[in-house]
Structure formats: C-alpha cells, structure tokens
Design an enzyme around this catalytic site. Structure first.
Site, PDB file in Angstrom:
ATOM      1  N   ASP A 257      56.067  75.082 -28.864  1.00  0.00           N
ATOM      2  CA  ASP A 257      55.340  73.809 -28.740  1.00  0.00           C
ATOM      3  C   ASP A 257      55.692  72.889 -29.904  1.00  0.00           C
ATOM      4  O   ASP A 257      55.960  71.700 -29.729  1.00  0.00           O
ATOM      5  CB  ASP A 257      53.820  74.035 -28.609  1.00  0.00           C
ATOM      6  CG  ASP A 257      53.260  75.048 -29.607  1.00  0.00           C
ATOM      7  OD1 ASP A 257      54.059  75.692 -30.325  1.00  0.00           O
ATOM      8  OD2 ASP A 257      52.025  75.198 -29.668  1.00  0.00           O
TER       9      ASP A 257
ATOM     10  N   ASP B  83      66.576  70.234 -21.674  1.00  0.00           N
ATOM     11  CA  ASP B  83      66.353  68.978 -20.952  1.00  0.00           C
ATOM     12  C   ASP B  83      65.735  67.944 -21.883  1.00  0.00           C
ATOM     13  O   ASP B  83      66.098  66.773 -21.878  1.00  0.00           O
ATOM     14  CB  ASP B  83      65.410  69.189 -19.749  1.00  0.00           C
ATOM     15  CG  ASP B  83      66.166  69.453 -18.451  1.00  0.00           C
ATOM     16  OD1 ASP B  83      67.252  70.065 -18.531  1.00  0.00           O
ATOM     17  OD2 ASP B  83      65.676  69.068 -17.374  1.00  0.00           O
TER      18      ASP B  83
ATOM     19  N   ASP C 243      65.629  76.445 -21.251  1.00  0.00           N
ATOM     20  CA  ASP C 243      65.734  75.526 -20.111  1.00  0.00           C
ATOM     21  C   ASP C 243      64.986  74.233 -20.421  1.00  0.00           C
ATOM     22  O   ASP C 243      65.502  73.128 -20.245  1.00  0.00           O
ATOM     23  CB  ASP C 243      65.144  76.204 -18.870  1.00  0.00           C
ATOM     24  CG  ASP C 243      65.199  75.317 -17.649  1.00  0.00           C
ATOM     25  OD1 ASP C 243      66.256  74.694 -17.431  1.00  0.00           O
ATOM     26  OD2 ASP C 243      64.195  75.234 -16.921  1.00  0.00           O
TER      27      ASP C 243
ATOM     28  N   LYS D  30      57.334  81.960 -29.088  1.00  0.00           N
ATOM     29  CA  LYS D  30      55.868  81.774 -29.062  1.00  0.00           C
ATOM     30  C   LYS D  30      55.264  83.070 -29.571  1.00  0.00           C
ATOM     31  O   LYS D  30      54.506  83.771 -28.877  1.00  0.00           O
ATOM     32  CB  LYS D  30      55.444  81.433 -27.624  1.00  0.00           C
ATOM     33  CG  LYS D  30      54.000  81.003 -27.479  1.00  0.00           C
ATOM     34  CD  LYS D  30      53.718  79.595 -27.997  1.00  0.00           C
ATOM     35  CE  LYS D  30      52.228  79.298 -27.934  1.00  0.00           C
ATOM     36  NZ  LYS D  30      51.856  78.070 -28.640  1.00  0.00           N
TER      37      LYS D  30
ATOM     38  N   TYR E  71      62.568  84.543 -15.869  1.00  0.00           N
ATOM     39  CA  TYR E  71      63.385  84.200 -14.701  1.00  0.00           C
ATOM     40  C   TYR E  71      63.710  85.437 -13.866  1.00  0.00           C
ATOM     41  O   TYR E  71      63.856  85.356 -12.658  1.00  0.00           O
ATOM     42  CB  TYR E  71      64.720  83.574 -15.147  1.00  0.00           C
ATOM     43  CG  TYR E  71      64.700  82.084 -15.349  1.00  0.00           C
ATOM     44  CD1 TYR E  71      63.818  81.498 -16.243  1.00  0.00           C
ATOM     45  CD2 TYR E  71      65.590  81.265 -14.663  1.00  0.00           C
ATOM     46  CE1 TYR E  71      63.812  80.141 -16.446  1.00  0.00           C
ATOM     47  CE2 TYR E  71      65.596  79.897 -14.858  1.00  0.00           C
ATOM     48  CZ  TYR E  71      64.705  79.342 -15.748  1.00  0.00           C
ATOM     49  OH  TYR E  71      64.715  77.984 -15.939  1.00  0.00           O
TER      50      TYR E  71
HETATM   51  C1  IPM Z   1      69.522  74.849 -15.572  1.00  0.00           C
HETATM   52  C2  IPM Z   1      68.770  74.657 -14.290  1.00  0.00           C
HETATM   53  C3  IPM Z   1      68.566  76.003 -13.621  1.00  0.00           C
HETATM   54  C4  IPM Z   1      67.730  76.846 -14.562  1.00  0.00           C
HETATM   55  C5  IPM Z   1      67.933  75.942 -12.223  1.00  0.00           C
HETATM   56  C6  IPM Z   1      68.742  75.067 -11.290  1.00  0.00           C
HETATM   57  C7  IPM Z   1      67.727  77.306 -11.636  1.00  0.00           C
HETATM   58  O1  IPM Z   1      67.573  73.983 -14.515  1.00  0.00           O
HETATM   59  O2  IPM Z   1      70.649  75.377 -15.537  1.00  0.00           O
HETATM   60  O3  IPM Z   1      68.993  74.473 -16.623  1.00  0.00           O
HETATM   61  O4  IPM Z   1      66.496  76.747 -14.567  1.00  0.00           O
HETATM   62  O5  IPM Z   1      68.314  77.628 -15.299  1.00  0.00           O
HETATM   63 MG    MG Z   2      67.325  73.275 -16.498  1.00  0.00          MG
END
Ligand code: IPM
Ligand code: MG
Length: 372
Positions: A221, A249, A245, A189, A142
C-alpha cells in the site's frame, strides 16, 4: 544469428502492434545479417473461437520448439462481462507462463524526456525515473487452489509460495541491481500475509550473496503511494505476482502511456516478450493502438540473445519517433493522424538508415515518405 520466433498476436490490438514489432525485427535482421524465422499461432479469445481452447496444444508445442516467443495481447469483453463463462482467454496466457516456466517478468519503467508533459504527474517527480520491476509470474494467488461453492455464495483463491519460487527470481533481481544502481526494494504485505513474511526471510538470505546491493522493504500500500510521490527512489522492485501486476500498471502512468511499457518473461528454458498492456478492444482495427510497447518488447528479445547493438538501435528509433511526435494519439497532442503502422514505418526506416541524417522528418506528418 539464427532465431526461430513464435508469434502469438492474440486478441484486440495484439495483431496490429505485433505486426509493427515484427517489422522492426525484420529490418534489424536485414541490417545486421541475422536470420529470424517467424511462425504464427493462435492464443486467447481467437483461439477459443477457432479451437475452443485459449491455448491449443499446437501453440504450446510451437512455443516449446522455438527460441523465443513474441506475444501480443489477450482478452475480450464478451468474457470479461460473463463471470459464468468456464473458458476465458486469460487462461491461455496463464497456462503458457506456467507450462513454459516463465517465472520472472521484467518490466522496465522510465520517463522519456520528450514525453514528460504527457504524464499527469509533475515533471520534477518523474524526470529521470528508471525502474526495473521484477514480478514473480508463475506462483501466488494467480495459481493457488480456486474454489466456488455450488450455490455460488462463497469463493476463495489461495495464495501460496515456496522458498524455491522466491529464491530464483530474487537472484535475478539482485543480479540486475548489480548492473544498475545497486538497490532492491521488496514490495510485500508482511504485516498481514504469511507468504509475504516468507518472501522477506528468503530475500534477506539471498541478499547476503550480493553485498554491494542495498535491500529495503515496502508494504504494497505504501509502495503504491511512493510510486507516484517519489518514483525516483526505486531502482529494482522485486515483488510477488499480483502486487507486481498492480504496481506495474500504476507505474505506467510515469511514462505517459501504458502503450509504452514492454516486458520480458523469462525462465530457465524459455523466454517470451510481451507488452504489459491488454487487448484494448475498443481500439482494435482503428490504427490508433500504440505499437511502441510491442516494439520495445522486441528490443528486449534482442537483448536477451545478447544482440545489444541491435536492441539499442530499436530504442534509438523509438526515442526519435517520440521526439518527432511520430506517435499515436495516446501520447500525441500535436498530430492526431499518426497511425499504428505509420509509427512502425518510421521505426523501420530509421533502422534501415541508421546513419542517414537526411531523413525528411518534416514530411512524415503529411503522409509522405520518411526518407528523401
Ligand atoms: C498482465 C495482464 C495479465 C496478468 C492478465 C491478462 C491475465 O494483466 O500481464 O499484466 O494479470 O498477469
Ligand atoms: Mg496486468
């Protein structure tokens, strides 16, 4: 307790869900005699529109002068669909994390019993899941050097980590594991990436300070697969920025909606509390956004200041709302008329009347008061 809280509602559904979190915090303040002062500032696409800057100086200054930050959401399709745009809302959030040194992002994931049927995963797989993800937040790909060639035909993002960046979050993860089920899983990884090999070496060394905690390793993975095959194997997951990240999710599917997942981003000086979901622009101003992730982020804020009873009361209120189907359409198959603010109203009422057993739950779906 006196707390100065910076409120950065941001884009899309950010303002709506943050409003409900503030409502919960105000109810807590009045119930427990605290003094919380909220000050608002712009961030993200709204800040670009108003100030031509996703993180205006005034916002950063405010964040540095407060005890905690409550963050809403960031992102706008007009930037997502335009790869040429030089300024993007997300830059505001990334700069905020970096400038405030918020290197550890803690994302709890659990399956509420009342929502087990909301997840596309089978009940026996998710019942009892309780994971705490420790995502490194200010390093890695990032923040590494970025480059696009002049002709636009070549681009690169550098992934870099130092020992110190790994050590500081690793200590937090191990300390958390000591208070939980004594297990840390490092997701990396290391079969391919140099940075992952550094993570493994450093984390192994840190582990020696925590003899009661078992450390194991998973390639990312495989971890992605294990997360839906057998998520109960996880206690604390420790991982770098981008893997965290993605995996968080994915983990949100366990709870039934990404609209339930809260997070705390902490460093040595500052702390920020934010839902893990994005700005969900399609839902903005329609009253359908789930405010629970933001409300639970407010609970994490309270825990951060050792206000554990207060945080627990918010969590109880949330559990009750889920049990009673006082929840937004993403997790409510029974009633489709429960709005973002209706959920907030219920949570507020519950906090104001924690011992009141006379709540008129039957009427809430008719739009009447929750209290007899
Ligand atoms: C999160 C989001 C952020 C990230 C984005 C909005 C930059 O997806 O906080 O998980 O990737 O960190
Ligand atoms: Mg995110």
């Amino acid at each position: 307790m006196k707390l100065k809280i910076a409120v950065l509602p941001g884009d899309g559904i950010g303002p709506e869900v943050t409003n409900q979190a503030i409502r919960a915090l105000k109810a807590i303040a009045s119930e427990f005699n605290h003094n919380f002062k909220f000050t608002y500032a712009d961030v993200g696409a709204v800040a670009i529109d108003k100030h031509n800057d996703p993180l205006p100086e005034a916002t950063l200054d405010l964040c540095k002068s407060t005890d905690a930050i409550l963050f809403g959401a960031i992102g706008d399709p007009k930037y997502d669909n335009n790869p040429l745009s030089k300024v993007r809302p997300e830059q505001g959030l990334l700069k905020l994390r970096k400038e405030l040194g918020l290197y550890a992002n803690i994302r709890p994931v659990s399956a509420y019993d009342s929502l087990l049927d909301k997840s596309p995963l089978k009940e026996h797989i998710i019942k009892g899941v309780d994971i705490s993800i420790y995502r490194e937040l200010t390093g890695g790909i990032y923040f590494g050097e970025k480059y696009t060639s002049k002709d636009g035909d070549f681009a690169s993002d550098l992934c870099a980590y130092s020992r110190e960046e790994i050590e500081r979050i690793a200590h937090l993860a191990f300390r958390a594991a000591e208070l939980r089920k004594n297990k840390v899983t490092l997701v990396d990884k290391a079969n391919v990436l140099e940075t992952s090999r550094l993570w493994r070496n450093v984390v192994k060394e840190v582990a020696e300070n925590y003899p009661d905690v078992t450390l194991d390793f998973l390639f990312v993975d495989n971890a992605a697969m294990q997360m839906i095959l057998n998520p109960k194997q996880f206690d604390v997951i420790l991982t770098e920025n981008m893997f965290g990240d993605i995996i968080s999710d994915e983990a949100s599917v366990i709870g039934g909606s990404i609209g339930l997942l809260a997070s705390a981003s902490v460093g040595d000086t500052y702390a920020m509390f934010e839902p893990i979901h994005g700005s969900y622009p399609q839902a903005a101003n329609r009253g359908i956004a789930n405010p629970i992730a933001s409300i639970l982020s407010a609970a994490m804020l309270l825990s951060h200041f050792e206000l554990h009873n207060e945080a627990e009361l918010i969590r109880l209120a949330v559990e009750k709302s889920l049990k009673l189907n006082i929840s937004t359409p993403d997790i409510n198959s029974k009633y489709d008329n429960v709005t973002t603010s209706k959920v907030g109203e219920f949570i507020e009422d519950f906090i104001n009347n924690p011992k009141d057993t006379n709540m008129n739950f039957a009427n809430i779906h008719l739009g009447q008061s929750t209290i007899i």
